[in-house]
Design an enzyme around this catalytic site. Structure first.
Site, mmCIF file in Angstrom:
data_model
loop_
_atom_site.group_PDB
_atom_site.id
_atom_site.type_symbol
_atom_site.label_atom_id
_atom_site.label_comp_id
_atom_site.label_asym_id
_atom_site.label_seq_id
_atom_site.Cartn_x
_atom_site.Cartn_y
_atom_site.Cartn_z
ATOM 1 N N LYS A 1 22.600 -12.245 -55.298
ATOM 2 C CA LYS A 1 21.300 -13.049 -55.214
ATOM 3 C C LYS A 1 20.401 -12.314 -53.962
ATOM 4 O O LYS A 1 21.267 -12.074 -52.539
ATOM 5 C CB LYS A 1 22.068 -14.713 -54.807
ATOM 6 C CG LYS A 1 22.962 -15.219 -55.956
ATOM 7 C CD LYS A 1 23.271 -16.642 -55.602
ATOM 8 C CE LYS A 1 24.210 -16.678 -54.062
ATOM 9 N NZ LYS A 1 24.943 -17.651 -54.222
ATOM 10 N N THR B 1 17.215 -24.920 -47.250
ATOM 11 C CA THR B 1 17.685 -25.128 -47.962
ATOM 12 C C THR B 1 19.245 -24.540 -47.938
ATOM 13 O O THR B 1 19.854 -24.090 -48.438
ATOM 14 C CB THR B 1 17.208 -23.134 -47.990
ATOM 15 O OG1 THR B 1 17.748 -22.397 -46.835
ATOM 16 C CG2 THR B 1 15.848 -22.925 -48.259
ATOM 17 N N GLY C 1 22.692 -25.546 -49.014
ATOM 18 C CA GLY C 1 23.740 -25.625 -50.280
ATOM 19 C C GLY C 1 22.775 -24.988 -51.646
ATOM 20 O O GLY C 1 23.056 -25.450 -52.961
ATOM 21 N N THR C 2 21.746 -24.109 -51.114
ATOM 22 C CA THR C 2 21.074 -23.527 -52.592
ATOM 23 C C THR C 2 22.479 -22.998 -53.814
ATOM 24 O O THR C 2 22.416 -22.637 -54.673
ATOM 25 C CB THR C 2 19.990 -22.673 -52.426
ATOM 26 O OG1 THR C 2 20.727 -21.334 -50.756
ATOM 27 C CG2 THR C 2 18.884 -23.394 -50.974
ATOM 28 N N GLY C 3 23.454 -22.395 -52.872
ATOM 29 C CA GLY C 3 23.864 -20.948 -53.280
ATOM 30 C C GLY C 3 24.818 -22.100 -54.204
ATOM 31 O O GLY C 3 25.460 -21.641 -55.392
ATOM 32 N N CYS C 4 25.568 -23.906 -53.942
ATOM 33 C CA CYS C 4 26.595 -24.581 -54.143
ATOM 34 C C CYS C 4 25.786 -24.034 -55.638
ATOM 35 O O CYS C 4 26.377 -24.550 -56.888
ATOM 36 C CB CYS C 4 26.651 -25.009 -53.199
ATOM 37 S SG CYS C 4 27.930 -24.944 -51.787
#
Length: 269
Positions: free
Chosen positions: A174, A208, A210-213
């Site tokens: 990412k 941002t 929690g974006t990866g989760c």
């Protein structure tokens, strides 16, 4: 029958990341979400204030309860805390699951707190990567896995290939932490040796958390519905971009994204 998916991760009392973000995402993407909680975190938009692990026995009992009753079509992992949990979960999934496994190698919270013990990285490489359908590290996580810096898109491409060589079938690097000020570009390297870039415009915001989760949960939901990996990532990219651009303002630190934005407002042009 509605597709059933599972998240194995930590609980975020602030609601923006972890189990809570995953279940919100599953609901938005029309799959039935189940969960295995690894640890309870005392957390808000300002940071992590405490981490309280669930005993390994309790984790296994949660897994037993799910696998004895549900037909899981995809599983994702998030924060797994340390090597003991990683090995126990990997061993369990090897013995009981044939569902696609999406691994989000959560290492550091948005506020900077470490969410995974140092020795856990090697355990993840040795035990979790070989059973992963997809691993979704951001650039700092990929740097930790490979023990080197990644500063260019060419380096992202090579990193994906090198992480695949460690055992994962497919790798998505990412690019949210890249130096590209206009676009957030993610690179997928597949088990078929195909590389694909996923592009979205960058949106200036501090919210941002929690974006990866959320991104990996959306991928898991789409894979659980039978989408191809490339299509699942494309949908997840649109989902998280809309969630970021149409953010909600709660808390006083790194706020969460808007999980309902893609359904309510659609993709961002």
């Amino acid at each position: 029958m509605i597709p059933q998916v599972c998240t194995i991760a930590g609980s975020d009392s602030g609601g923006g990341a972890g189990i809570q973000a995953d279940l919100k995402t599953f609901q938005e993407r029309d799959v039935f979400g189940t969960s295995v909680i690894i640890a309870i975190t005392a957390q808000n938009t300002l940071g992590v204030h405490g981490v309280y692990p669930v005993p390994i026995e309790g984790v296994i009992v949660q897994l037993d309860a799910l696998f004895s009753d549900f037909s899981l079509s995809a599983i994702k992992t998030g924060m797994l805390l340390n090597s003991e949990y990683i090995i126990a979960i990997s061993d369990y999934l090897k013995a009981h699951s044939t569902a696609p496994l999406i691994v989000d190698p959560v290492m550091i919270a948005k506020g900077g707190a470490s969410l995974m013990a140092t020795e856990a990285t090697q355990a993840m490489i040795d035990h979790l990567l070989p059973i992963a359908t997809l691993i979704t590290p951001n650039i700092p996580e990929a740097e930790t896995i490979l023990n080197r810096t990644i500063t260019t898109e060419a380096a992202m491409e090579q990193a994906a290939k090198d992480i695949q060589a460690l055992g994962a079938k497919n790798v998505l690097i990412k690019g949210g932490h890249s130096l590209n000020v206009e676009s957030a570009r993610d690179f997928l390297w597949t088990e078929k040796g195909k590389g694909t870039w996923f592009d979205s415009r960058r949106h200036a915001t501090k919210d941002t958390h929690g974006t990866g989760c959320t991104f990996s949960a959306c991928i898991a939901a789409e894979v659980g519905k039978g989408q191809s990996l490339e299509d699942a990532i494309g949908i997840a990219k649109a989902f998280i971009t809309s969630a970021i651009v149409h953010g909600i303002e709660v808390g006083h630190g790194h706020g969460p994204t808007n999980h309902a934005a893609y359904r309510q407002l659609g993709a961002v042009e």
